[in-house]
Structures are given as C-alpha cells and as structure tokens.
Design a protein around this motif. Structure first.
Motif, PDB file in Angstrom:
ATOM      1  N   SER A   1     107.706  -3.073 116.044  1.00  0.00           N
ATOM      2  CA  SER A   1     107.449  -4.265 115.237  1.00  0.00           C
ATOM      3  C   SER A   1     108.223  -4.268 113.920  1.00  0.00           C
ATOM      4  O   SER A   1     108.281  -5.280 113.247  1.00  0.00           O
ATOM      5  N   GLY A   2     108.801  -3.139 113.544  1.00  0.00           N
ATOM      6  CA  GLY A   2     109.542  -3.068 112.292  1.00  0.00           C
ATOM      7  C   GLY A   2     108.660  -2.860 111.084  1.00  0.00           C
ATOM      8  O   GLY A   2     109.055  -3.188 109.961  1.00  0.00           O
ATOM      9  N   ALA A   3     107.463  -2.327 111.282  1.00  0.00           N
ATOM     10  CA  ALA A   3     106.525  -2.132 110.176  1.00  0.00           C
ATOM     11  C   ALA A   3     106.984  -1.046 109.208  1.00  0.00           C
ATOM     12  O   ALA A   3     106.588  -1.036 108.051  1.00  0.00           O
ATOM     13  N   ALA A   4     107.832  -0.134 109.658  1.00  0.00           N
ATOM     14  CA  ALA A   4     108.287   0.953 108.795  1.00  0.00           C
ATOM     15  C   ALA A   4     109.512   0.574 107.975  1.00  0.00           C
ATOM     16  O   ALA A   4     109.972   1.371 107.162  1.00  0.00           O
ATOM     17  N   ASP A   5     110.013  -0.634 108.162  1.00  0.00           N
ATOM     18  CA  ASP A   5     111.236  -1.042 107.479  1.00  0.00           C
ATOM     19  C   ASP A   5     111.083  -1.125 105.970  1.00  0.00           C
ATOM     20  O   ASP A   5     112.038  -0.900 105.234  1.00  0.00           O
ATOM     21  N   GLU A   6     109.886  -1.457 105.497  1.00  0.00           N
ATOM     22  CA  GLU A   6     109.691  -1.577 104.052  1.00  0.00           C
ATOM     23  C   GLU A   6     109.854  -0.229 103.360  1.00  0.00           C
ATOM     24  O   GLU A   6     110.494  -0.139 102.311  1.00  0.00           O
TER      25      GLU A   6
ATOM     26  N   TRP B   1     113.680   2.323 120.599  1.00  0.00           N
ATOM     27  CA  TRP B   1     114.238   2.596 119.277  1.00  0.00           C
ATOM     28  C   TRP B   1     115.216   1.513 118.871  1.00  0.00           C
ATOM     29  O   TRP B   1     116.161   1.211 119.583  1.00  0.00           O
ATOM     30  N   ARG B   2     114.980   0.922 117.709  1.00  0.00           N
ATOM     31  CA  ARG B   2     115.951   0.020 117.117  1.00  0.00           C
ATOM     32  C   ARG B   2     116.983   0.882 116.413  1.00  0.00           C
ATOM     33  O   ARG B   2     116.684   1.986 115.956  1.00  0.00           O
ATOM     34  N   ILE B   3     118.197   0.399 116.306  1.00  0.00           N
ATOM     35  CA  ILE B   3     119.260   1.224 115.731  1.00  0.00           C
ATOM     36  C   ILE B   3     118.992   1.549 114.257  1.00  0.00           C
ATOM     37  O   ILE B   3     119.319   2.632 113.779  1.00  0.00           O
ATOM     38  N   SER B   4     118.363   0.634 113.521  1.00  0.00           N
ATOM     39  CA  SER B   4     118.061   0.922 112.118  1.00  0.00           C
ATOM     40  C   SER B   4     116.983   1.999 111.998  1.00  0.00           C
ATOM     41  O   SER B   4     117.019   2.811 111.067  1.00  0.00           O
ATOM     42  N   SER B   5     116.046   2.030 112.933  1.00  0.00           N
ATOM     43  CA  SER B   5     115.013   3.076 112.897  1.00  0.00           C
ATOM     44  C   SER B   5     115.617   4.438 113.202  1.00  0.00           C
ATOM     45  O   SER B   5     115.293   5.429 112.543  1.00  0.00           O
ATOM     46  N   LEU B   6     116.500   4.480 114.184  1.00  0.00           N
ATOM     47  CA  LEU B   6     117.155   5.742 114.522  1.00  0.00           C
ATOM     48  C   LEU B   6     118.060   6.202 113.385  1.00  0.00           C
ATOM     49  O   LEU B   6     118.048   7.377 113.005  1.00  0.00           O
ATOM     50  N   ASN B   7     118.806   5.282 112.819  1.00  0.00           N
ATOM     51  CA  ASN B   7     119.684   5.611 111.703  1.00  0.00           C
ATOM     52  C   ASN B   7     118.877   6.062 110.485  1.00  0.00           C
ATOM     53  O   ASN B   7     119.235   7.014 109.801  1.00  0.00           O
ATOM     54  N   GLY B   8     117.762   5.392 110.219  1.00  0.00           N
ATOM     55  CA  GLY B   8     116.905   5.787 109.107  1.00  0.00           C
ATOM     56  C   GLY B   8     116.272   7.158 109.322  1.00  0.00           C
ATOM     57  O   GLY B   8     116.135   7.940 108.385  1.00  0.00           O
ATOM     58  N   ALA B   9     115.881   7.448 110.562  1.00  0.00           N
ATOM     59  CA  ALA B   9     115.295   8.761 110.859  1.00  0.00           C
ATOM     60  C   ALA B   9     116.327   9.873 110.676  1.00  0.00           C
ATOM     61  O   ALA B   9     116.016  10.938 110.126  1.00  0.00           O
TER      62      ALA B   9
END
Length: 174
Positions: A94-99, A5-13
């Motif tokens: 890979s950060g594909a959900a960042d968009e 888990w990247r911190i931005s993914s966890l924070n976004g979730a």
C-alpha cells in the motif's frame, strides 16, 4: 514473492542497510568523544569549517558535534521505522512506509549536501567524495520514489477508467 516489492521499497531497504550501521557508528563515536568524533573523516568538513570560519569555543564545538550526532541518529531512526514497516506485506504494497523513507531521504540529503558544501569550502577532497556519494544515493532513491506510480493512484485510475464512458475524459465534470 518478487511481485510484492515495489522498486522504491527495495531501493529504500538497500539504502537503509547502508545508512543504519554507518551513520550509527559515526553518531556513537561523536557521542562518546565529541571533539575526536567530530574530527574523523565523515564529519571533518563540518569541524574544519566551524573551527576556521566560525571560531567556536570548545563548548560550542561540543554542542555542534552533539547536534550533528542527533541529526544522524534521527535519519537512522526514520530508516529503521521504514525497515520495520516494509517487513509487513500489506504496508509495503500500500505504500504506507513511504512517509518514513521520504523523511529519512529529506533529512539525510540536507545533511549530506551541507557536509559536501562545507567539505568543498575547506578543501577536504576525501570527505567531499564520501558526502557526494551519499547524496547521490539518497537523491537516486528520492527520484525513484517520485517517478514510481503509487499503488493507490493506479488503483483509483483503474476504477475511474472502468466507470467512465469511452468517449469521455476522466477529468471532465458534469
């Protein structure tokens, strides 16, 4: 497991688990009864500003309410797409959900900021606090996304650093 888990993914979730149910309930209450839903606390600043300063007719107020509900549902949809994509480890790493998260953060920030400004203009302090808290949550996640290095960029830097001679800068071109 925690290294995936990247911190931005966890924070976004975590942010999505707040915004999806709350903004869906607000949007559904506006869809069911546009005028009544518009004058509830989460949207009262927009309703008061529209009635006091713009002097909208009833049908125009209903259209404004539906437009607000559509904007909230759009943010909810992008958060839902983000959550659906972040479930898969390959897309998460890979950060594909960042968009999808970036679009949700951008649209949600604009809506919360506008609501906060209108709440300050009409003197609705409780609505101002709600919108300011939401805006701070959205902006905090956006800052984490900006500061956090992308996995693609760090992987490219590692491969470029390994191929370059020790005395040569990476940005120099022959």
């Amino acid at each position: 497991m925690s290294s995936n888990w990247r911190i931005s993914s966890l924070n976004g979730a975590l942010l999505a688990t707040y915004f999806i149910p709350v903004w869906t309930v607000i949007a559904l209450s506006i869809m069911v009864s546009p005028i009544h839903g518009l004058y509830e606390r989460p949207s009262v600043s927009i309703a008061l500003y529209a009635s006091d300063h713009m002097q909208l007719a009833k049908m125009a107020t209903v259209r404004l309410a539906w437009l607000l509900a559509l904007a909230r549902i759009t943010v909810v949809a992008f958060f839902a797409v983000f959550l659906a994509m972040v479930v898969f480890p390959s897309k998460r790493k890979s950060g594909a959900a960042d968009e999808a998260l970036a679009v949700a953060l951008c649209l949600g920030s604009v809506l919360s900021f506008a609501s906060m400004l209108l709440a300050s203009k009409v003197g609705e302090m409780e609505a101002l606090r709600v919108h300011a808290a939401e805006l701070l949550m959205l902006l905090g996640t956006a800052i984490v996304m900006l500061v956090e290095t992308s996995p693609k960029r760090t992987a490219e830097a590692d491969t470029a650093g390994a191929s370059a001679p020790a005395g040569e800068l990476l940005l120099q071109q022959p």
